[in-house]
Design a protein around this motif. Structure first.
Motif, PDB file in Angstrom:
ATOM      1  N   TRP A   1       9.704   9.971  13.065  1.00 18.58           N
ATOM      2  CA  TRP A   1       9.514   9.807  11.629  1.00 18.58           C
ATOM      3  C   TRP A   1       9.428  11.156  10.924  1.00 18.58           C
ATOM      4  O   TRP A   1       8.947  12.145  11.480  1.00 18.58           O
ATOM      5  CB  TRP A   1       8.215   9.051  11.352  1.00 18.58           C
ATOM      6  CG  TRP A   1       8.259   7.595  11.669  1.00 18.58           C
ATOM      7  CD1 TRP A   1       7.820   6.991  12.818  1.00 18.58           C
ATOM      8  CD2 TRP A   1       8.756   6.550  10.842  1.00 18.58           C
ATOM      9  NE1 TRP A   1       8.012   5.634  12.746  1.00 18.58           N
ATOM     10  CE2 TRP A   1       8.584   5.342  11.539  1.00 18.58           C
ATOM     11  CE3 TRP A   1       9.324   6.515   9.573  1.00 18.58           C
ATOM     12  CZ2 TRP A   1       8.957   4.109  11.017  1.00 18.58           C
ATOM     13  CZ3 TRP A   1       9.700   5.295   9.053  1.00 18.58           C
ATOM     14  CH2 TRP A   1       9.516   4.101   9.765  1.00 18.58           C
ATOM     15  N   ASN A   2       9.849  11.140   9.694  1.00 11.64           N
ATOM     16  CA  ASN A   2       9.533  12.210   8.760  1.00 11.64           C
ATOM     17  C   ASN A   2       8.365  11.705   7.932  1.00 11.64           C
ATOM     18  O   ASN A   2       8.553  11.003   6.931  1.00 11.64           O
ATOM     19  CB  ASN A   2      10.738  12.545   7.883  1.00 11.64           C
ATOM     20  CG  ASN A   2      10.447  13.651   6.890  1.00 11.64           C
ATOM     21  OD1 ASN A   2       9.477  14.399   7.038  1.00 11.64           O
ATOM     22  ND2 ASN A   2      11.276  13.745   5.858  1.00 11.64           N
ATOM     23  N   ALA A   3       7.127  12.015   8.365  1.00 10.16           N
ATOM     24  CA  ALA A   3       5.934  11.382   7.802  1.00 10.16           C
ATOM     25  C   ALA A   3       5.151  12.354   6.924  1.00 10.16           C
ATOM     26  O   ALA A   3       5.199  13.576   7.106  1.00 10.16           O
ATOM     27  CB  ALA A   3       5.033  10.862   8.929  1.00 10.16           C
TER      28      ALA A   3
ATOM     29  N   ILE B   1       1.738   7.388  12.928  1.00 10.66           N
ATOM     30  CA  ILE B   1       2.768   6.417  12.595  1.00 10.66           C
ATOM     31  C   ILE B   1       3.890   6.501  13.625  1.00 10.66           C
ATOM     32  O   ILE B   1       4.312   7.593  14.009  1.00 10.66           O
ATOM     33  CB  ILE B   1       3.316   6.640  11.168  1.00 10.66           C
ATOM     34  CG1 ILE B   1       4.370   5.591  10.818  1.00 10.66           C
ATOM     35  CG2 ILE B   1       3.832   8.045  10.980  1.00 10.66           C
ATOM     36  CD1 ILE B   1       4.793   5.619   9.365  1.00 10.66           C
ATOM     37  N   SER B   2       4.331   5.364  14.101  1.00 13.77           N
ATOM     38  CA  SER B   2       5.395   5.317  15.102  1.00 13.77           C
ATOM     39  C   SER B   2       6.340   4.173  14.778  1.00 13.77           C
ATOM     40  O   SER B   2       5.980   3.220  14.082  1.00 13.77           O
ATOM     41  CB  SER B   2       4.821   5.140  16.514  1.00 13.77           C
ATOM     42  OG  SER B   2       4.082   3.932  16.613  1.00 13.77           O
ATOM     43  N   GLY B   3       7.563   4.275  15.287  1.00 10.46           N
ATOM     44  CA  GLY B   3       8.555   3.238  15.051  1.00 10.46           C
ATOM     45  C   GLY B   3       9.404   3.015  16.282  1.00 10.46           C
ATOM     46  O   GLY B   3       9.483   3.873  17.174  1.00 10.46           O
ATOM     47  N   ALA B   4      10.041   1.856  16.339  1.00 13.57           N
ATOM     48  CA  ALA B   4      10.892   1.518  17.484  1.00 13.57           C
ATOM     49  C   ALA B   4      12.106   0.755  16.992  1.00 13.57           C
ATOM     50  O   ALA B   4      11.996  -0.153  16.165  1.00 13.57           O
ATOM     51  CB  ALA B   4      10.126   0.695  18.508  1.00 13.57           C
TER      52      ALA B   4
ATOM     53  N   THR C   1       4.507   0.909  13.363  1.00  8.03           N
ATOM     54  CA  THR C   1       3.133   0.737  13.834  1.00  8.03           C
ATOM     55  C   THR C   1       2.254   1.871  13.318  1.00  8.03           C
ATOM     56  O   THR C   1       2.645   3.036  13.381  1.00  8.03           O
ATOM     57  CB  THR C   1       3.076   0.704  15.365  1.00  8.03           C
ATOM     58  OG1 THR C   1       3.913  -0.364  15.850  1.00  8.03           O
ATOM     59  CG2 THR C   1       1.653   0.469  15.857  1.00  8.03           C
ATOM     60  N   ILE C   2       1.070   1.501  12.813  1.00  6.54           N
ATOM     61  CA  ILE C   2       0.061   2.455  12.363  1.00  6.54           C
ATOM     62  C   ILE C   2      -1.096   2.414  13.359  1.00  6.54           C
ATOM     63  O   ILE C   2      -1.668   1.359  13.603  1.00  6.54           O
ATOM     64  CB  ILE C   2      -0.443   2.123  10.950  1.00  6.54           C
ATOM     65  CG1 ILE C   2       0.724   2.007   9.968  1.00  6.54           C
ATOM     66  CG2 ILE C   2      -1.437   3.172  10.476  1.00  6.54           C
ATOM     67  CD1 ILE C   2       1.477   3.304   9.758  1.00  6.54           C
TER      68      ILE C   2
ATOM     69  N   THR D   1       3.090   7.583   4.678  1.00  3.28           N
ATOM     70  CA  THR D   1       4.456   7.111   4.464  1.00  3.28           C
ATOM     71  C   THR D   1       5.379   7.803   5.453  1.00  3.28           C
ATOM     72  O   THR D   1       5.297   9.027   5.629  1.00  3.28           O
ATOM     73  CB  THR D   1       4.930   7.397   3.029  1.00  3.28           C
ATOM     74  OG1 THR D   1       4.044   6.759   2.107  1.00  3.28           O
ATOM     75  CG2 THR D   1       6.348   6.874   2.814  1.00  3.28           C
ATOM     76  N   GLY D   2       6.233   7.009   6.101  1.00  3.63           N
ATOM     77  CA  GLY D   2       7.209   7.550   7.044  1.00  3.63           C
ATOM     78  C   GLY D   2       8.611   7.175   6.622  1.00  3.63           C
ATOM     79  O   GLY D   2       8.840   6.112   6.026  1.00  3.63           O
TER      80      GLY D   2
END
Length: 316
Positions: A194-196, A183-186, A226-227, A210-211
């Protein structure tokens, strides 16, 4: 010992020639030096290629074919053109889900399940009644099974807000996929950490992910989650809005301001009181007066007139 030295190069040459012929035979029979990989998704139909194809001039009766998984479970087996049932215990989960092409020996699996993920082996033996059987090929193929994750669900919760910024927690979740995803984010094209957490019953079960990340938003910003799983991606974006409804705190007046204001109010009240008492006593002479004062003034005004009359009378 000396007489054997001239023959040593010849023996080594024969050994290398034998090795070269073995390699050439392996290539001619379809032996691959690299492991074959086949990918499929849950619910699809997939074919695993075998290392040998029966020529049109022959039939399956002259072959034994074994398909097995992880060298322990026999998926299917054929001998003399018929499926073998004696002395072989097939796993029940392959029942009514597998079939083999009798010409190119491809193993078909439908519908594909997560548990089908793993390494398979195709073993082909050729035999004739007058000769002993021998192995034509023995090759492995890896089946990689994937399951699509749901589109990421992104939510934002504001827990602190001011005129300058908004503190919020952004959560991203997706479920029902395989294998274990990344899992990634921008935020404004800048990656966030993330704390996933992942939830799955086993390594061969569907995953839920879940992130969570805490952000300080100073203006309207686009956030994306994004997954990623085995070359596939699912992405969702959300516009994080900074609310403009902020309350400016009121500043209490200083002690000096309070004191000055109090003095002004007191002085104003005193001035009004004095004015109210002063002006009624200093009105013009023709203004109305109380009744007693009028009678006294009349008396005072009539006195001089009486004296004047009396004097005039006495003179007469």
């Amino acid at each position: 010992m000396v007489t054997l030295l001239p023959h040593a190069p010849a023996m080594a040459l024969r050994r290398w020639l034998g090795l070269g012929l073995s390699v050439l035979l392996c290539f001619s029979l379809g032996c691959a030096l690299e492991k074959k990989v086949v990918k499929s998704k849950v619910g699809e139909k997939v074919g695993l290629p075998c290392c040998h194809e029966i020529p049109s001039s022959e039939s399956l009766h002259n072959y034994r074919v074994y398909w097995q998984k992880n060298t322990t479970d026999v998926v299917t087996a054929y001998a003399e053109g018929k499926k073998m049932y004696e002395h072989i215990q097939f796993p029940q989960r392959y029942e009514n889900r597998t079939e083999m092409d009798t010409r190119n020996l491809t193993l078909w699996i439908s519908p594909v399940e997560i548990l089908d993920n793993g390494s398979y082996q195709c073993v082909v033996q050729h035999f004739r009644h007058s000769q002993n059987s021998y192995v034509l090929c023995d090759e492995r193929v890896t089946l990689i099974v994937t399951a699509d994750f749901s589109d990421p669900n992104v939510t934002a919760e504001v827990f602190a807000n001011s005129c300058e910024s908004a503190e919020m927690v952004v959560r991203c979740s997706s479920h029902g996929g395989f294998p274990k995803p990344k899992i990634s984010g921008a935020l404004n094209n800048m990656s966030v950490e993330w704390n996933a957490r992942w939830v799955s019953k086993s390594s061969l079960s569907l995953y839920n992910v879940t992130g969570e990340v805490q952000l300080n938003v100073t203006k309207d910003t686009e956030f994306s989650c994004t997954i990623e799983y085995d070359g596939f991606t699912k992405s969702t974006s959300l516009l994080l809005k900074k609310t403009n409804d902020c309350v400016v705190p009121t500043v209490s007046p200083s002690y000096n301001v309070i004191t000055a204001s109090s003095i002004i109010i007191i002085v104003s009240l005193l001035a009004v009181t004095l004015a109210a008492r002063y002006f009624p006593r200093h009105v013009c002479s023709h203004c109305c007066k109380p009744q007693d004062s009028v009678e006294e003034d009349v008396k005072e005004c009539t006195k001089p007139m009486s004296s004047k009359v009396s004097s005039e009378t006495s003179s007469v």
